[in-house]
Design an enzyme around this catalytic site. Structure first.
Site, PDB file in Angstrom:
ATOM      1  CG  HIS A   1      -1.696  -1.244   1.451  1.00 35.56           C
ATOM      2  ND1 HIS A   1      -2.930  -1.502   0.899  1.00 35.56           N
ATOM      3  CD2 HIS A   1      -1.354  -2.345   2.160  1.00 35.56           C
ATOM      4  CE1 HIS A   1      -3.326  -2.712   1.285  1.00 35.56           C
ATOM      5  NE2 HIS A   1      -2.389  -3.243   2.034  1.00 35.56           N
TER       6      HIS A   1
ATOM      7  CB  SER B   1      13.286  22.274 -15.043  1.00 35.23           C
ATOM      8  OG  SER B   1      12.508  23.447 -15.179  1.00 35.23           O
TER       9      SER B   1
ATOM     10  CE  LYS C   1      11.392  19.273 -11.422  1.00 39.55           C
ATOM     11  NZ  LYS C   1      10.161  19.840 -11.924  1.00 39.55           N
TER      12      LYS C   1
ATOM     13  CD  GLU D   1       8.535  12.171 -15.515  1.00 40.18           C
ATOM     14  OE1 GLU D   1       7.511  12.833 -15.352  1.00 40.18           O
ATOM     15  OE2 GLU D   1       9.663  12.669 -15.596  1.00 40.18           O
TER      16      GLU D   1
END
Ligand code: ARG
Length: 466
Positions: A156, A277, A283, A290
């Site tokens: 979980h 970024s 970043k 992704e």
């Protein structure tokens, strides 16, 4: 230009209809398979005396030349042809005349296209299996290096029990092994020859389908001519297997994304496999992971698109089936790229073992072990579970952890507690005690690694064998 199929129809089709109908923009990538199939067909026609042996030879020589010229770039595919099959016949006939026109005896584009696609997919499956094997190699290398690196195991997404990064990574290896197994199994059904099924009903010529199948490296022939030209379950099965493979990669990708976040900081991806970024200088984005996660949707889409295109089609060939190739090509291209990128991303990632261990330390991940401790002292598990739960609740309320809770505090809950409780809740001990087969202890992880390394499918082994 006169159509090869002109005869029944006299009027020209509209340019719009021609463009709509054409598949050469995507099926030209099967030119090698188309030539291989035609060579085998010509050889069979010659051997059976259906066309003169001398003409069969001229066809084969002509095709060989075309192949060489296509490979070298001397000959370009004509985008105005309807499909790759028409293009080949047109070029061949321009070069060798009537002999070229005889090649299509006892054949139809329906069995020809099914053949090309099966040959194509066979190679793609082999390539994908090879790349999956190389990803397994990369993952195993990390699993080996971090077989004792403790991290929280989650259920979980809540800290559950301590595991090692080695054990966690080997879980993905097991998934990839099954992916490979499934693809190899699908290959068995891909590798059957449809050539000779002709348009749908077979042919009146005394052909030798086994001869063609053998020459093309098939394990057998499609046993029913109508089935051979009209089924695409070999594509759907492979697309399903690729979808499952991508589902696995997407889960792995998701964990890579989580682990590389500032919240986790378990790993740091190499600069080579991340992006920055354009406005936020701090970043380092896990774009590769992704994209793998995102491209999973694309592969599912390929599967769903073809399943839907095939639904309800009457036997035998229907032009709807021309829609089979793009999803198959797209899924294979996508999966190959994802596997390669993933292997690179895993091989170059850095692991922050201190952060993983820290995350495992706070979170009562050893509460099960505390209960097991009481069980070993004679308490039934349910009771031990309840006592441990109360101790955890007390620790949470007072800001303490099991590792440092004083012994008298333990004893208030049960007289069975002794000094050795600290040993029992020690993270390394917790892990080392997970000795059941397939468990988390280092020896069991090593067994898994040794097993997988013994298989003839990891990238390196496979290349050696080839
Ligand atoms: N380009 C076609 C396809 O991809 C080849 C088969 C055409 N057959 C036909 N009867 N029109 O399916």
């Amino acid at each position: 230009m006169a159509k090869l199929w002109a005869g029944r129809t006299a009027g020209d089709t509209s340019k719009l209809a021609d463009d709509f109908n054409a598949s050469i923009s995507f099926d030209s990538r099967m030119y090698r398979q188309d030539i291989a199939g035609s060579m085998a067909h010509a050889a069979m026609l010659g051997a059976r005396g259906i066309i003169p042996q001398e003409e069969a030879q001229r066809v084969m020589d002509g095709l060989q030349d075309i192949l060489g010229e296509l490979e070298s770039g001397k000959l370009a595919i004509d985008p105005d042809c309807e499909d790759i099959h028409m293009f080949m016949e047109q070029v061949l006939t321009q070069r060798i005349g009537d002999a070229g026109k005889r090649l299509h005896t006892a054949r139809s584009r329906n069995d020809q296209v099914a053949l090309d696609l099966r040959l194509y997919m066979r190679d793609e499956i082999d390539e994908i299996v090879g790349k999956a094997g190389r990803l397994i190699d990369a993952v195993i290398e990390k699993a080996q290096a971090y077989k004792a690196a403790i991290m929280p195991g989650y259920t979980h997404l809540q800290r559950a029990q301590p595991v090692t990064l080695g054990q966690h990574l080997m879980a993905y290896v097991m998934m990839l092994l099954r992916d490979i197994d499934r693809l190899r199994d699908a290959r068995v059904r891909v590798n059957l020859s449809p050539i000779g099924c002709c348009a749908l009903a077979g042919t009146t010529y005394a052909t030798d389908r086994a001869f063609e199948a053998e020459r093309l490296g098939f394990d057998g022939i499609c046993l029913n001519s109508m089935d051979g030209v009209s089924d695409r379950d070999f594509c759907l099965e492979t697309l399903s297997d690729l979808s499952i493979l991508m589902m696995h990669l997407s889960r792995f990708a998701e964990e890579i994304i989580l682990w590389s976040s500032w919240e986790f900081k378990f790993i740091e991806l190499s600069d080579a496999f991340t992006t920055g970024s354009s406005i936020m200088p701090q970043k380092k984005n896990p774009d590769m992971a992704e994209l793998v996660r995102g491209k999973t949707g694309r592969v599912y889409g390929d599967l769903m698109g073809l399943l839907t295109a095939m639904k309800g089609l009457p036997l035998a060939y229907n032009k709807d089936m021309q829609e089979d190739k793009e999803p198959v090509f797209d899924a294979c291209d996508t999966v190959k790229m994802c596997l390669e990128v993933f292997a690179g991303m895993i091989s170059t990632m850095a692991v922050n073992t201190a952060n993983m261990r820290r995350a495992a330390q706070a979170g009562f991940i050893n509460a099960t072990d505390l209960a097991d401790y009481l069980v070993r002292k004679g308490l039934p598990f349910r009771e031990a579970y309840r006592i441990s739960g109360r101790i955890v609740a007390e620790c949470i309320a007072t800001g303490r952890v099991l590792e440092t809770l004083p012994l008298d505090a333990y004893r208030k809950h049960s007289p069975l507690f002794d000094e050795d409780v600290y040993q029992a809740v020690d993270l390394d001990v917790c892990v080392s005690k997970r000795i059941s087969a397939g468990g988390t202890c280092v020896a069991e992880v090593e067994k898994q690694i040794a097993y997988v390394k013994s298989l003839p499918l990891c990238g390196k082994k496979q290349e050696e064998a080839e």
